[in-house]
Design a protein around this motif. Structure first.
Motif, PDB file in Angstrom:
ATOM      1  N   SER A  72       0.816  -1.219   0.000  1.00 32.76           N
ATOM      2  CA  SER A  72       0.000   0.000   0.000  1.00 32.76           C
ATOM      3  C   SER A  72       0.853   1.275   0.000  1.00 32.76           C
ATOM      4  N   SER A  77       1.927   1.183 -10.926  1.00 31.70           N
ATOM      5  CA  SER A  77       0.870   1.427 -11.917  1.00 31.70           C
ATOM      6  C   SER A  77       0.631   0.231 -12.835  1.00 31.70           C
ATOM      7  N   SER A  96      -3.695  -0.863  -2.114  1.00 33.10           N
ATOM      8  CA  SER A  96      -4.389   0.410  -1.901  1.00 33.10           C
ATOM      9  C   SER A  96      -3.405   1.582  -1.945  1.00 33.10           C
ATOM     10  N   ASN A  98      -2.180   3.076  -4.626  1.00 35.08           N
ATOM     11  CA  ASN A  98      -1.219   3.053  -5.729  1.00 35.08           C
ATOM     12  C   ASN A  98      -1.814   3.745  -6.961  1.00 35.08           C
ATOM     13  N   LYS A  99      -1.163   3.603  -8.097  1.00 34.31           N
ATOM     14  CA  LYS A  99      -1.554   4.321  -9.316  1.00 34.31           C
ATOM     15  C   LYS A  99      -2.278   3.411 -10.315  1.00 34.31           C
ATOM     16  N   ILE A 100      -3.062   2.488  -9.804  1.00 31.83           N
ATOM     17  CA  ILE A 100      -3.784   1.547 -10.664  1.00 31.83           C
ATOM     18  C   ILE A 100      -5.076   2.201 -11.135  1.00 31.83           C
ATOM     19  N   LYS A 101      -5.239   2.244 -12.466  1.00 34.87           N
ATOM     20  CA  LYS A 101      -6.335   3.043 -13.032  1.00 34.87           C
ATOM     21  C   LYS A 101      -7.413   2.223 -13.729  1.00 34.87           C
ATOM     22  N   LEU A 120      -7.874  -2.502  -3.208  1.00 33.86           N
ATOM     23  CA  LEU A 120      -7.528  -1.453  -4.172  1.00 33.86           C
ATOM     24  C   LEU A 120      -8.042  -0.088  -3.706  1.00 33.86           C
ATOM     25  N   ASN A 122      -8.576   3.543  -2.525  1.00 31.73           N
ATOM     26  CA  ASN A 122      -7.855   4.783  -2.795  1.00 31.73           C
ATOM     27  C   ASN A 122      -6.983   4.721  -4.055  1.00 31.73           C
ATOM     28  N   CYS A 123      -7.295   3.759  -4.928  1.00 32.22           N
ATOM     29  CA  CYS A 123      -6.689   3.756  -6.267  1.00 32.22           C
ATOM     30  C   CYS A 123      -7.701   4.378  -7.244  1.00 32.22           C
ATOM     31  N   GLU A 124      -7.225   4.899  -8.340  1.00 38.53           N
ATOM     32  CA  GLU A 124      -8.116   5.554  -9.307  1.00 38.53           C
ATOM     33  C   GLU A 124      -9.138   4.592  -9.894  1.00 38.53           C
ATOM     34  N   THR A 126     -11.060   2.667  -8.500  1.00 39.31           N
ATOM     35  CA  THR A 126     -12.297   2.606  -7.702  1.00 39.31           C
ATOM     36  C   THR A 126     -13.333   3.632  -8.170  1.00 39.31           C
TER      37      THR A 126
END
Length: 261
Positions: A72, A77, A96, A98-101, A120, A122-124, A126
């Motif tokens: 976390s 990404s 959680s 991170n830069k996973i979009k 996940l 607080n990743c984009e 979500t």
């Protein structure tokens, strides 16, 4: 502190193959890559690298026994396909912060067949429409996403999840090995009865001893009384004989006086 130094510090003079848990949170990654970890950590089951500015998992060693991985608050990404190759037995993965979009990035986790819990938060990703439904459909092996299952039931604590199977087995063994219901009560009642019997027998023995001693005293007293009675009888007979003798003497004297006249 750099990751290499932190690893040496966490080892505490242990060999890498003896370590099952390793926490490297808040240390510093050089160039965003893992350093100091290698295949000698073959017994590692829990690894935490939260907030270490990690951007790549390319240098992750083979950790076949690793079950929980905390990643976390980093800047990862992509490149998640490495996890299935290096850590095939993962059951818990926290990505959680991170830069996973997008879903295509997460798709690589399909090969983690034992994965049960994925975070996940607080990743984009979500922010996607139908985010939860899409993830559960994409990763059908997982039970919990961001701490909740598909029916919004909260996941158990990680420690409880770890011990769930073991505790069930232990409970069953205890039930099988334990005494039947009411056994302890029966045992206590038997002990009480035995104590009462022992107390009664001791009391009976005491009464017998008292009775015997009392009878012996009575017999002794009777014998003494008999002796006293015999002695008194003999004395009375002696006195009577003495009186008869004196009477005969007086009679003889009286006869003598009459003859003189």
């Amino acid at each position: 502190m750099e990751m290499k130094k932190r690893i040496n510090l966490e080892l505490r003079n242990r060999a890498p193959e003896e370590v099952t848990e390793l926490v490297l949170d808040n240390c510093l990654c050089v160039n965003g890559e893992i350093e100091g970890l290698n295949d000698t950590f073959k017994e590692l089951e829990f690894l935490s690298m939260a907030n270490v500015e990690l951007s790549s998992l390319a240098r992750l060693p083979s950790l076949n026994k690793l079950r929980k991985l905390e990643l976390s608050d980093n800047i990862i990404s992509g490149g998640l396909e490495v996890l299935a190759e290096k850590c095939p037995n993962l059951t818990y993965l926290n990505l959680s912060g991170n830069k996973i979009k997008d879903l295509s990035t997460v798709e690589a986790l399909q090969n983690l067949k034992n994965l049960k819990s994925l975070d996940l938060f607080n990743c984009e990703i979500t922010n996607l429409e139908d985010y939860r439904e899409s993830i559960f459909e994409l990763l059908q092996q997982i039970t919990y996403l961001d701490g909740f299952d598909q029916e919004d039931n909260e996941a158990p604590d990680s420690e409880e999840e770890d011990d769930e199977d073991g505790d069930d087995d232990e409970d069953e063994e205890e039930e099988e090995a334990g005494p039947p219901e009411g056994y302890e009560e029966e045992e206590e009642e038997e002990d009480e009865e035995e104590d009462e019997d022992e107390a009664g027998s001791e009391l009976g023995e005491g009464e017998e001893e008292v009775g015997l001693s009392y009878l012996m005293k009575e017999e002794i007293q009777d014998e003494e009384d008999d002796d006293d009675y015999v002695e008194e009888g003999e004395e009375e007979e002696e006195e009577e004989e003495g009186l008869r003798g004196e009477k005969r003497k007086r009679d003889a004297e009286d006869d003598g006086e009459e003859e003189d006249d």
